[in-house]
Scaffold this motif. Sequence first.
Motif, mmCIF file in Angstrom:
data_model
loop_
_atom_site.group_PDB
_atom_site.id
_atom_site.type_symbol
_atom_site.label_atom_id
_atom_site.label_comp_id
_atom_site.label_asym_id
_atom_site.label_seq_id
_atom_site.Cartn_x
_atom_site.Cartn_y
_atom_site.Cartn_z
ATOM 1 N N HIS A 142 64.639 105.936 18.235
ATOM 2 C CA HIS A 142 64.196 104.614 18.492
ATOM 3 C C HIS A 142 63.404 104.890 20.063
ATOM 4 N N ILE A 143 62.656 104.152 20.416
ATOM 5 C CA ILE A 143 61.871 104.017 21.732
ATOM 6 C C ILE A 143 62.246 102.766 22.073
ATOM 7 N N THR A 144 62.836 102.540 23.384
ATOM 8 C CA THR A 144 63.092 101.534 24.240
ATOM 9 C C THR A 144 62.321 101.304 25.476
ATOM 10 N N ILE A 145 61.671 100.232 25.378
ATOM 11 C CA ILE A 145 60.691 99.854 26.659
ATOM 12 C C ILE A 145 61.441 99.045 27.493
ATOM 13 N N ILE A 146 61.598 99.406 28.817
ATOM 14 C CA ILE A 146 62.424 98.563 29.713
ATOM 15 C C ILE A 146 61.362 97.698 30.613
ATOM 16 N N THR A 147 61.164 96.603 30.519
ATOM 17 C CA THR A 147 60.227 95.500 30.714
ATOM 18 C C THR A 147 60.652 94.364 30.719
ATOM 19 N N GLY A 148 59.778 93.449 31.591
ATOM 20 C CA GLY A 148 59.721 92.012 31.131
ATOM 21 C C GLY A 148 58.307 91.314 30.944
ATOM 22 N N ASP A 149 57.436 92.348 30.907
ATOM 23 C CA ASP A 149 56.081 92.003 30.666
ATOM 24 C C ASP A 149 55.506 91.514 29.513
ATOM 25 N N LYS A 150 55.187 90.349 29.163
ATOM 26 C CA LYS A 150 55.149 89.979 27.575
ATOM 27 C C LYS A 150 53.642 90.790 27.023
ATOM 28 N N ASP A 151 52.959 91.241 27.832
ATOM 29 C CA ASP A 151 52.017 91.919 27.117
ATOM 30 C C ASP A 151 52.372 93.168 26.232
ATOM 31 N N LEU A 152 53.289 93.646 26.458
ATOM 32 C CA LEU A 152 53.949 94.909 25.794
ATOM 33 C C LEU A 152 54.373 94.436 24.465
ATOM 34 N N PHE A 153 54.857 93.104 24.239
ATOM 35 C CA PHE A 153 55.286 92.713 22.996
ATOM 36 C C PHE A 153 54.211 93.368 21.834
ATOM 37 N N GLN A 154 52.889 93.620 22.345
ATOM 38 C CA GLN A 154 52.141 93.864 21.025
ATOM 39 C C GLN A 154 52.255 94.978 20.674
ATOM 40 N N GLY A 159 61.108 100.854 14.982
ATOM 41 C CA GLY A 159 61.752 101.985 15.825
ATOM 42 C C GLY A 159 61.354 101.536 17.003
ATOM 43 N N ILE A 160 60.869 100.492 17.486
ATOM 44 C CA ILE A 160 60.137 100.273 18.851
ATOM 45 C C ILE A 160 61.101 98.970 19.531
ATOM 46 N N PRO A 165 65.108 93.708 31.416
ATOM 47 C CA PRO A 165 66.094 93.792 32.404
ATOM 48 C C PRO A 165 66.583 92.613 33.305
ATOM 49 N N ALA A 166 65.758 91.619 33.082
ATOM 50 C CA ALA A 166 66.074 90.223 33.816
ATOM 51 C C ALA A 166 67.348 89.598 33.093
ATOM 52 N N THR A 167 67.190 89.774 31.619
ATOM 53 C CA THR A 167 68.495 89.265 30.648
ATOM 54 C C THR A 167 69.255 90.288 30.171
ATOM 55 N N TRP A 168 68.849 91.343 29.918
ATOM 56 C CA TRP A 168 69.359 92.506 29.220
ATOM 57 C C TRP A 168 69.440 92.394 27.780
ATOM 58 N N GLU A 169 68.453 91.353 27.658
ATOM 59 C CA GLU A 169 68.240 91.059 25.856
ATOM 60 C C GLU A 169 67.447 92.062 25.251
ATOM 61 N N THR A 170 67.611 92.336 23.910
ATOM 62 C CA THR A 170 66.632 93.246 23.317
ATOM 63 C C THR A 170 65.882 92.508 22.434
ATOM 64 N N THR A 171 64.474 92.750 22.293
ATOM 65 C CA THR A 171 63.696 92.332 21.384
ATOM 66 C C THR A 171 63.120 93.421 20.269
ATOM 67 N N ASP A 172 63.219 93.229 19.230
ATOM 68 C CA ASP A 172 62.396 94.163 18.015
ATOM 69 C C ASP A 172 61.436 93.279 17.384
ATOM 70 N N GLU A 173 60.736 93.760 16.456
ATOM 71 C CA GLU A 173 59.685 92.737 15.820
ATOM 72 C C GLU A 173 60.242 91.901 15.124
ATOM 73 N N LYS A 174 61.514 92.035 14.566
ATOM 74 C CA LYS A 174 62.008 90.929 13.655
ATOM 75 C C LYS A 174 62.519 89.678 14.497
ATOM 76 N N ILE A 175 63.082 90.216 15.725
ATOM 77 C CA ILE A 175 63.664 89.159 16.621
ATOM 78 C C ILE A 175 62.426 88.369 17.199
ATOM 79 N N PHE A 176 61.353 89.051 17.477
ATOM 80 C CA PHE A 176 59.961 88.499 18.073
ATOM 81 C C PHE A 176 59.553 87.548 17.064
ATOM 82 N N GLU A 177 59.454 87.975 15.790
ATOM 83 C CA GLU A 177 58.807 86.957 14.781
ATOM 84 C C GLU A 177 59.698 85.644 14.518
ATOM 85 N N LYS A 178 61.079 85.985 14.551
ATOM 86 C CA LYS A 178 61.660 84.869 14.284
ATOM 87 C C LYS A 178 61.679 83.632 15.424
#
Length: 809
Positions: A142-154, A159-160, A165-178
Amino acid sequence: MPLCLSASVPVFNKTMELYIIDGNYIIYRSFYAIRNLTTSTGQPTNAIYGFVSTLLKILKEKNVQHITISFDMKGSTFRHKMFEEYKITRKPMPDELSAQVPFIKDIVRYFGIPVIEKQGYEADDIIASIIEKFSSNSDIEHITIITGDKDLFQILKPGIKILNPATWETTDEKIFEKKYGFKPVNIIDFLSLAGDSSDNIPGVKGIGEKTATKLIQQFSTIENIYENIEKITPVSIREKIISGKDLAFLSKKLLILQKDIDINLDIDSLKIGNTDKQSIEEIFQKLEFKKFSAPANEILFEEKNEEFFALGENIYKFSDIKKSPEKFKSLLEDVSIIKIGKNIKEKIKFFLSKNINLITPYFDLEIASFLTNYISLQKDIISEYKDYYEKIKQEKVEELFYNIEMPLIEVLLWMEKTGLLIDIQYLDTLEKEFSSQISQLTDKIYAISGEVFNINSPQQLSCILFERLRLPKSKKIKTGYSTDVRALLKMKNLHSVIPLLLEYREYIKLKTTYIDVFLTMTDKNTHRIYTNFSQTSTSTGRLACYNPNLQTLPVRTEKGGLIRKAIIAPENAYLYSFDYNQIELRILAHFSQDNVLMDSFSKNIDIHLETAKILFPDQFDSIFQTENTDSLRRIAKTINFGIMYGMGAYGLSEQLGCSVEEAQSFIDIYFLKFKGVKKYINDTITQVEKTGYVQTLLGRRRYIPEIKSENKNQKEFGKRVAVNMPIQGTASDIIKLAMLKIYDKIKKENLKSRLVLQVHDELLFEIYEKEKGIVDEIKQIMEKTCSLNVPITVDIEKGKNYLELTKLY
């Protein structure tokens, strides 16, 4: 509760995971989230403190073997060449922040963390290039990016992950699409329409996030949108998209991250290096970070897969306990074994779900850290325990820790398990009424404004108010001109649309903050909301309530009161509110020994009315009556609390809506009469300048480094905190003691009645009619919990819903 334990943390197999930290995001977020933090010499440290806190949380809680931090470098980038206005609205880095960046980079280096930065490129592009280089590496799971910048969702893909760090919530592509309803790569198309004010991405004028979401869900890309432009409805939206075509495609070019930056490194070069413990210790001392101090001969973070839990001398992975809790039952329920870990309350909840009781004694490391203002960075959990055990003795907070905070865990768990009963049918009706009002107000605002726009967009609203309607411009902010409530109130009489906007805002806030949340979070079977309480979230020791926060239920307006009506009593029971009467002013009387305060409370005289008579003697006749009594009392109340919170003339003038000179005259008259209060304030400030801290009646401390700052504003902030914290903190300690005694009473008598909510100085109970004898006992317990030099009194209100026992003001 000493332990002479010797244990070592077992070594576990580690999964290869690469962590990439967006350094600039963490720096800026820390700088703006934490205020008024400097060394005694005036060196600002708020961004450093926040950055270090975030970094330590990552290092202590994650399996960190490979990590890197990326920073922006000064100078223009290829985006500036493409669009000269790119980030033009972003102000230069404040001097107070620039002065902290070198310290941050030094700390990162001392931790042995590789830094990657490259002239002419932003951190986002570097991160994207690192992902491109290593995402296909079979050794990395896995690669985990620690950021709150929405640009990086792209760049999300298998595996990404992105950890905010503002909420300590993790987003992967499935969570994003949902969540968004489209693929992560299309976030750039979404922002190309909606724009991004933080980076001055223009987007399409008049297209907000809601419309952009629908369009991207339907067409995926802006290319497809323009190819199918005739399918866009309504016509007004189509016309905006057509006119904004050039900016939409320019925005997309600006948003696409560059993934081919030449980064000459391999995975081994991203492995975390040796920690320079001595340098970290020295820099923390220089920055006066006592909370982060640690012996130089100890490592500063645990290399561990996850959380550990200690049962006596034995250390376990908590995940192993969760897999087979029955194997640990005898240890968990053994009264002779101390249980050591973090967030004990949540662990008790888990074990109860498995029919296992986590029996006292226990030692919560997070609460110990909070109470001692210290973070132990020892090698293992047993060493941490020993460290905190000694620190608790040094700080003389044994009574607070062992006799209040630890037993309180069980009380809070009791409250969380009970929850609050919600009238779902009423709430459904209220939601429909609010939605209808919002719709009607929206139509009226559009009609008066002469244009359909996103009312919730500050930029679009600013355009309507200050360009289309040509109203006087408000305070200048980075995104244009302010349209917040304060700005709108100042313009209330300038145009008929302003009162409608204020009413719209109130309905929207109440609906989204409370009604929608209550409907979502109420258990469908029990019709109860199960909130959470935290012992470590406020500097004064007050309990915090979250998920949802029920301590901030509105009380100042009629519409707000309707929310409280949704909280109801069970059948055959009533809600009872037990509210300490003027507890903070009574504590001020105790500390200050002021004659007027002491006499007023001893004789049960209304202190606010008494203050009004002192400040406005000409307004009261011989029998102390005046038509303006209520108004004068409100002014006096504001002054009483303002003085207690260390408020100066300017702050008081803002509260009262008067001139600074008039506010200062009120303060001067007040201190002439309340001489003991003036002495208390002066003595407290003198003491904190010597010792560096203040404390409550029961010894709870707060360190105030700002008191030695050369920055006037920060020093004044430190003085205000010094005056108020002992008062507010003592009130917090008193109500916690009362909660413990009441809990013991109800538990001993095996009553059905329950404490369901604590809001500052108020306790809310569900009390059954057949058990109403407990009402007088609760009142007596609360009034006798602590002995002050003035009487402590408790006001009681009773009702079938929370509104009935709430005084709206």
